[in-house]
Design an enzyme around this catalytic site. Structure first.
Site, PDB file in Angstrom:
ATOM      1  N   ARG A 221       0.842  -1.190   0.000  1.00  0.00           N
ATOM      2  CA  ARG A 221       0.000   0.000   0.000  1.00  0.00           C
ATOM      3  C   ARG A 221       0.883   1.248   0.000  1.00  0.00           C
ATOM      4  O   ARG A 221       1.962   1.260   0.604  1.00  0.00           O
ATOM      5  CB  ARG A 221      -0.909   0.034   1.238  1.00  0.00           C
ATOM      6  CG  ARG A 221      -2.058  -0.963   1.199  1.00  0.00           C
ATOM      7  CD  ARG A 221      -3.103  -0.616   0.146  1.00  0.00           C
ATOM      8  NE  ARG A 221      -4.228  -1.525   0.125  1.00  0.00           N
ATOM      9  CZ  ARG A 221      -4.375  -2.553  -0.723  1.00  0.00           C
ATOM     10  NH1 ARG A 221      -3.438  -2.812  -1.621  1.00  0.00           N
ATOM     11  NH2 ARG A 221      -5.451  -3.309  -0.680  1.00  0.00           N
ATOM     12  N   HIS A 269      -0.884   0.176  -9.756  1.00  0.00           N
ATOM     13  CA  HIS A 269      -1.566  -0.756  -8.831  1.00  0.00           C
ATOM     14  C   HIS A 269      -2.094  -1.979  -9.596  1.00  0.00           C
ATOM     15  O   HIS A 269      -3.300  -2.239  -9.632  1.00  0.00           O
ATOM     16  CB  HIS A 269      -2.718  -0.064  -8.086  1.00  0.00           C
ATOM     17  CG  HIS A 269      -3.143  -0.840  -6.858  1.00  0.00           C
ATOM     18  ND1 HIS A 269      -3.537  -0.234  -5.677  1.00  0.00           N
ATOM     19  CD2 HIS A 269      -3.237  -2.178  -6.619  1.00  0.00           C
ATOM     20  CE1 HIS A 269      -3.854  -1.168  -4.792  1.00  0.00           C
ATOM     21  NE2 HIS A 269      -3.678  -2.363  -5.345  1.00  0.00           N
TER      22      HIS A 269
END
Ligand code: NDP
Ligand code: OXD
Length: 306
Positions: A221, A269
Site C-alpha cells: 500500500r 496498482h
C-alpha cells in the site's frame, strides 16, 4: 438468499452474470440506496452508507486481499469480514517481484539504454549472493514471492509478526528483529497489510538500515511509504532505485515527483489483479461452508487489522 454487490471501479454486469451462475438459487443484485437487507455482500471500497443500511449481513466478501479500506468503515460486529486468499494473485505477485528484482540485478535498464544508443557493451555479472532479498510480510503473498525468489537462488529473508519457519527462508519476526532483518537486506519487498502498526514503516530510519545501494519494491500500500524519505535516500545514493505499484494517492497525481524519476519504475496498482472467475469460485466455496457453520480461511481479525 440475497447477495448484494457493491464494488467501486468494477465491471458490475460481468460480475453479476458470473455471480448469478455461481449462486443460481440466490437473488443477486447491485446494491442501491434503500435496498432490502441482504444476507451476504461482495464488495470493494463500499461507501459508509452501504454498511449503515446493510446491518444484518452474515458476511462481507472483499474482492481483494487488503482490507484496510474496509476496516475504516463502521461495520456491524456481527458481520464477518472475509478477505481474498490468493485466488490467483500470489503467482502474479511472484511474477511481478521477480521481474523487478531481475530487471535490477541483471541491469536490464542499463543494457537497454546502451543498445538504444547503439552501444554493444560488456558488463561484469553481479553475484546474486550480493542481493539478499528481504520480504516484509510472510503471509499468503509474501510466502509465494519468497518461494519464487528462492527458485532463482537469491538469499531470502522474511519478516512477520509471529515467528515462522520456512524452507530456504531466514525468518525474522516482531519489532525486535526488524533491525537485523533490514541490515541483512539489499532488495526490500513490502507485502505487509496496511494497519496502524505498519503505516509509514518504509521511512528514513528503516530504509537507512538497509544495505548500501539497496532497492525497494513496494507492492502493498502507498501509505506504507514516506515518499519524501524515499526521494531523499535515492538522492543521497543510499538507495539505488525503487519499483512502486502503489501510492498514497491513486491515480498518482500528475505533478508527483515519482513520474519520470530516473531511479523509479512505476506501475498503476496492477501487481496482482483480482481474477473474477477464481474469486467467485472462492467466494462460493466459503459462503457454502459458512452456511453449514464450517470454519473458513480468510476471516479478518479486526483487532489485528488483517
Ligand atoms: P496476509 O494477511 O496473508 O499476510 C500479511 C503478513 O504480514 C503476515 O505474514 C503477517 O504476519 C505480516 N504482518 C502483519 N502485520 C505485521 C506487523 N505489525 N509486523 C510484522 N509482520 C506483520 O496478506 P497477503 O499476503 O494476502 O497480502 C498482503 C498485502 O498485499 C495486502 O494487505 C494488500 O495490501 C497487498 N496487495 C497488493 C496488491 C497489488 O496489486 N499491489 C494485490 C493484493 C494485495 P503473521 O503471519 O505473523 O500474521
Ligand atoms: C488487493 C489489491 O488488496 O488489489 O487485493 O490491492
Amino acid at each position: 438468499m440475497r447477495i448484494t454487490f457493491c464494488c467501486a471501479d468494477t465491471d458490475a454486469p460481468a460480475w453479476l452474470d458470473a455471480l448469478r451462475v455461481a449462486f443460481p438459487q440466490a437473488h443477486v443484485s447491485v446494491w442501491q440506496d434503500g435496498d432490502a437487507p441482504a444476507d451476504y455482500a461482495v464488495v470493494w471500497a463500499p461507501p459508509q452508507m452501504f454498511f449503515d443500511q446493510q446491518t444484518g449481513l452474515k458476511a462481507v466478501f472483499n474482492i481483494g486481499a487488503g482490507v484496510d479500506a474496509l476496516l475504516e468503515k463502521r461495520i456491524s460486529p456481527h458481520t464477518r469480514i472475509v478477505r481474498l486468499d490468493d485466488a490467483g494473485m500470489a503467482v502474479q505477485m511472484a511474477e511481478y517481484v521477480c521481474h523487478a528484482l531481475i530487471r535490477h540485478t541483471r541491469e536490464f535498464d542499463i543494457h537497454s539504454a546502451h543498445m538504444q544508443a547503439g552501444q554493444w557493451t560488456f558488463r561484469e555479472p553481479l553475484p546474486r549472493a550480493s542481493f539478499p532479498v528481504g520480504i516484509l510480510g510472510m503471509g499468503v503473498l509474501g510466502s509465494r514471492v519468497a518461494k519464487a525468489v528462492a527458485h532463482f537462488e537469491f538469499p531470502v529473508h522474511g519478516w512477520s509478526r509471529s515467528p515462522k519457519s520456512k524452507d530456504g527462508v531466514r525468518c525474522f519476526s516482531g519489532t525486535n528483529e526488524l533491525p537485523e532483518f533490514l541490515a541483512s537486506t539489499r532488495v526490500l519487498v513490502n507485502l505487509l497489510p496496511l494497519t496502524p502498526e505498519t503505516e509509514n514503516i518504509l521511512n528514513r530510519t528503516t530504509l537507512s538500515q538497509l544495505q548500501p545501494g539497496a532497492y525497494v519494491i513496494n507492492v502493498a500500500r502507498g501509505r506504507h511509504l514516506v515518499e519524501d524519505d524515499l526521494l531523499h535516500l535515492l538522492a543521497s545514493g543510499h538507495l539505488a532505485g525503487a519499483t512502486l505499484d502503489v501510492f498514497r494517492t491513486e491515480p498518482l497525481p500528475a505533478a508527483h515527483p515519482f513520474w519520470n524519476h530516473p531511479k523509479i519504475t512505476l506501475t498503476p496498482h496492477t501487481a496482482a489483479q483480482t481474477l473474477r472467475d477464481v474469486t467467485i469460485a472462492q467466494i462460493a466455496r466459503k459462503l457454502a461452508a459458512l452456511e453449514q457453520s464450517q470454519a473458513i480461511e480468510g476471516i479478518v481479525d479486526v483487532h489485528k487489522g488483517y
